[in-house]
Design an enzyme around this catalytic site. Structure first.
Site, short mmCIF file in Angstrom:
data_model
loop_
_atom_site.label_atom_id
_atom_site.label_comp_id
_atom_site.label_asym_id
_atom_site.label_seq_id
_atom_site.Cartn_x
_atom_site.Cartn_y
_atom_site.Cartn_z
N TYR A 142 0.86 -1.30 -0.01
CA TYR A 142 -0.03 -0.24 0.00
C TYR A 142 0.79 1.26 -0.14
O TYR A 142 0.41 2.34 -0.54
CB TYR A 142 -1.10 -0.07 1.27
CG TYR A 142 -2.17 -0.54 1.11
CD1 TYR A 142 -2.22 -1.97 0.98
CD2 TYR A 142 -3.34 0.17 1.15
CE1 TYR A 142 -3.74 -2.47 0.63
CE2 TYR A 142 -4.77 -0.51 0.99
CZ TYR A 142 -4.79 -1.68 0.97
OH TYR A 142 -5.78 -2.34 0.70
N LYS A 188 2.90 -15.39 2.03
CA LYS A 188 3.31 -16.16 0.74
C LYS A 188 4.70 -16.38 0.59
O LYS A 188 5.12 -15.84 -0.34
CB LYS A 188 2.42 -15.37 -0.32
CG LYS A 188 2.60 -15.89 -1.66
CD LYS A 188 1.50 -17.09 -1.83
CE LYS A 188 1.81 -17.91 -3.03
NZ LYS A 188 1.04 -18.99 -3.05
N ASP A 220 -3.04 -18.17 -0.05
CA ASP A 220 -3.97 -19.06 -1.11
C ASP A 220 -4.98 -20.01 0.07
O ASP A 220 -6.15 -20.13 -0.24
CB ASP A 220 -3.53 -19.67 -2.04
CG ASP A 220 -2.04 -20.15 -1.76
OD1 ASP A 220 -1.69 -20.20 -0.66
OD2 ASP A 220 -1.44 -20.84 -2.79
N ASP A 244 -6.51 -6.78 4.23
CA ASP A 244 -7.62 -6.33 3.52
C ASP A 244 -8.72 -7.39 2.82
O ASP A 244 -9.75 -7.41 3.11
CB ASP A 244 -6.91 -5.36 2.42
CG ASP A 244 -8.28 -4.69 1.75
OD1 ASP A 244 -8.87 -4.16 2.25
OD2 ASP A 244 -8.22 -4.40 0.41
N ASP A 248 -12.43 -9.07 4.39
CA ASP A 248 -13.72 -8.98 3.69
C ASP A 248 -14.29 -10.42 3.44
O ASP A 248 -15.45 -10.61 3.77
CB ASP A 248 -13.44 -8.54 2.30
CG ASP A 248 -13.85 -6.86 2.18
OD1 ASP A 248 -13.31 -6.31 2.98
OD2 ASP A 248 -14.11 -6.50 1.16
C1 IPM Z 1 -10.59 -1.02 4.17
C2 IPM Z 1 -10.73 -0.46 2.61
C3 IPM Z 1 -9.32 0.44 2.46
C4 IPM Z 1 -8.23 -0.19 2.24
C5 IPM Z 1 -9.67 1.44 1.14
C6 IPM Z 1 -10.94 2.34 1.12
C7 IPM Z 1 -8.57 2.09 0.95
O1 IPM Z 1 -10.84 -1.44 1.79
O2 IPM Z 1 -10.35 -0.46 5.04
O3 IPM Z 1 -10.40 -2.14 4.17
O4 IPM Z 1 -8.01 -1.01 1.18
O5 IPM Z 1 -7.56 -0.37 3.39
MN MN Z 2 -11.06 -3.48 2.70
#
Ligand code: IPM
Ligand code: MN
Length: 357
Positions: A142, A188, A220, A244, A248
């Site tokens: 990042y 990884k 993975d 990240d 999710d």
């Molecule tokens: C999160 C989001 C952010 C990230 C974006 C909006 C920059 O997806 O907080 O998970 O990738 O960290």
């Molecule tokens: Mn995110």
């Protein structure tokens, strides 16, 4: 009376809608538990760009450095998608995290018993899942230099120092020590040099925590294990980009990304935010789930202010509301009960802060 100062960054899309509900809950819980909260609002994201041509104005950074904690909603939207990277709403958030030096992002994914049917996965797989993703937040690909893009070539750099890995690893082991005492480090290392160093350093740090069991998984495999058998995990420790993605995925175990809070800690001032985005497709419709934002406020009470009782009460109020069958649309998919909108959900949680069922 104790007074806590919070900066509010409502942001874009559904951000303001969900933060308004978190404020309702904070106001009530502070009244019940006997402390004061002072709010100050700041702009970040697309709304800040529209006004100042800057997604993170100086005033916001300075204001955030003067408070005890920051509560943030969400940023971004199609409207700003074609701006140069530095002007995009997301850049504002990344710069804020960096300025605050919040290297540790804690993302719990616990499955509410009442919502096992809301998940796309089988109930027996997800029941009793209770894991935390510890994501390194201000390093890795990042932020790595060099990076660049021209019309036929683009590159980013994934880079970590021993010091950066050590501090996030310690945070994960400290957290695991208070829980089921298991850390699974995700990398990884079969491909990436940076992951090899990650694995070496994490293994080194683990020696200071003999009571905590350390395992390693490739990313993975970890993404597969997460949906195959999520109960195997206690604390998942990983770098920025993997964290990240995995967080999710972990969110979907719980039924909806609208349920998951996060805390970004370890820096000058801690930042609390739902892990979901600004959801432009439903913004303004009043149907967003405010629970992730409300749980983020609860994490703030616990981690920044040590108001553990207040945090626990919020948690219990949410459980009661879910037990009563109230659902925002996102968690009513396979289990339609009393559908409520964003502000009704906030009101119900406020109500059950003081009411038994
Ligand atoms: C999160 C989001 C952010 C990230 C974006 C909006 C920059 O997806 O907080 O998970 O990738 O960290
Ligand atoms: Mn995110």
């Amino acid at each position: 009376m104790k007074t806590y100062k919070i900066a509010l960054i409502k942001g874009d899309g559904i951000g303001p809608e969900v933060i308004n509900e978190a404020i309702k809950v904070l106001n009530k819980v502070s009244e019940l538990e006997g402390f004061n909260i002072e709010y100050k609002e700041y702009l970040m994201g697309g709304c800040a760009y529209d006004l100042y041509k800057n997604p993170l104005p100086e005033e916001t950074i300075n204001g955030c450095l003067e408070v005890n904690a920051i509560l943030f909603g969400a940023i971004g939207g199609n409207k700003w998608d074609n701006l140069p990277r530095e002007m995009r709403p997301e850049s504002g958030l990344l710069r804020l995290r960096k300025a605050l030096e919040v290297f540790g992002n804690i993302r719990p994914a616990m499955v509410f018993e009442e919502l096992t049917k809301a998940s796309t996965l089988k109930a027996e797989i997800i029941t009793n899942t209770d894991l935390i993703v510890v994501r390194e937040l201000i390093g890795g690909i990042y932020f790595g230099q060099p990076k660049g893009k021209d019309s036929d070539r683009a590159y980013n750099t994934m880079i970590y120092t021993k010091e950066e890995i050590t501090r996030i690893a310690k945070l994960a082991f400290d957290l695991a020590s208070t829980r089921r005492k298991k850390v699974c480090s995700v990398d990884k290392a079969n491909v990436l040099e940076v992951s090899q160093l990650w694995r070496e350093v994490v293994t080194q740090v683990s020696k200071q925590y003999p009571e905590v069991e350390l395992t390693h998984q490739y990313v993975d495999n970890a993404s597969m294990q997460l949906i195959k058998d999520p109960k195997q995990f206690d604390v998942i420790l990983t770098e920025n980009l993997f964290g990240d993605i995995l967080s999710d995925e972990a969110a979907m175990l719980t039924g909806s990304i609208g349920l998951l809070p996060s805390a970004s800690i370890g820096g000058k001032v801690s930042l609390y935010e739902p892990i979901h985005g600004s959801a432009p497709d439903i913004a303004g419709m009043g149907i967003a789930n405010p629970i992730a934002a409300i749980l983020s406020a609860a994490m703030m009470l616990k981690y920044s202010f040590k108001e553990n009782q207040a945090a626990e009460n919020i948690h219990q109020a949410i459980v009661k509301v879910l037990k009563k069958g109230y659902r925002t649309k996102d968690i009513a998919l396979f289990d339609a009960k009393n559908i409520c909108n964003t502000s009704q959900m906030g009101d119900l949680i406020v109500k059950y802060l003081k009411e038994e069922i």
